[in-house]
Motif scaffolding. Sequence first.
Motif, PDB file in Angstrom:
ATOM      1  N   UNK A  64       0.776  -1.274  -0.143  1.00  0.00           N
ATOM      2  CA  UNK A  64      -0.054   0.013   0.046  1.00  0.00           C
ATOM      3  C   UNK A  64       1.003   1.176   0.158  1.00  0.00           C
ATOM      4  N   UNK A  65       2.066   1.153   0.004  1.00  0.00           N
ATOM      5  CA  UNK A  65       3.083   2.328  -0.004  1.00  0.00           C
ATOM      6  C   UNK A  65       3.228   2.784  -1.520  1.00  0.00           C
ATOM      7  N   UNK A  66       3.027   4.235  -1.674  1.00  0.00           N
ATOM      8  CA  UNK A  66       3.062   4.922  -2.951  1.00  0.00           C
ATOM      9  C   UNK A  66       4.410   4.706  -3.616  1.00  0.00           C
ATOM     10  N   UNK A  67       4.660   4.507  -5.067  1.00  0.00           N
ATOM     11  CA  UNK A  67       5.408   4.212  -5.720  1.00  0.00           C
ATOM     12  C   UNK A  67       6.829   4.971  -5.458  1.00  0.00           C
ATOM     13  N   UNK A  68       6.756   6.237  -4.999  1.00  0.00           N
ATOM     14  CA  UNK A  68       8.121   7.168  -4.775  1.00  0.00           C
ATOM     15  C   UNK A  68       8.745   6.452  -3.768  1.00  0.00           C
ATOM     16  N   UNK A  69       7.986   5.934  -2.850  1.00  0.00           N
ATOM     17  CA  UNK A  69       8.638   5.281  -1.501  1.00  0.00           C
ATOM     18  C   UNK A  69       9.222   3.890  -1.875  1.00  0.00           C
ATOM     19  N   UNK A  70       8.671   3.342  -2.742  1.00  0.00           N
ATOM     20  CA  UNK A  70       8.838   1.751  -2.923  1.00  0.00           C
ATOM     21  C   UNK A  70      10.357   1.755  -2.696  1.00  0.00           C
TER      22      UNK A  70
END
Length: 161
Positions: A64-70
């Motif tokens: 559920x983490x946004x792409x920028x943080x993956x």
Amino acid sequence: MATRIVHELKYDAPLADVAAMLADPAFRNEVCVDQRATKHSVSIEGVQGDPMKVQIAYSQPTDRVPGFAKKFVGSETDIVQSETWPSPEHGDIHVTIPGKPGELVGTAVLTEKDGVTTETVTLDITVRIPLIAGKIEALIGKIFGSAMRAENRTGVAWLAR
């Protein structure tokens, strides 16, 4: 600079009952399951006022983490939450994310009024990644807010048994 989050968890129970719940490893294990931990361990030493020391190590999926943080968190994040409770009313909290440049530091304070106990959790989130620290801190705040709501739901059900 840190990001501060404050959450109030309300329980329709006396402070002594809420403190006993927080000191129960079975409750802490149930919270981990309800928070979608893929693996976890709970250790509680001493009793409140001794002081009691709680350590919870768990892994959370990052689906559920946004792409920028993956790229910073990977497919799963390990979290170590340490608490020291010198009294039933006050706990010091330190959360680390091993291998990641951030931490959460704060307190949990229990107060009772008319048989209702409020647990106020205040955490300062610090991430040491230039340029995007604020965005990551906000994301961690959102994730821990969700975790606090899950813990509250678990606690309400626990105390109703």
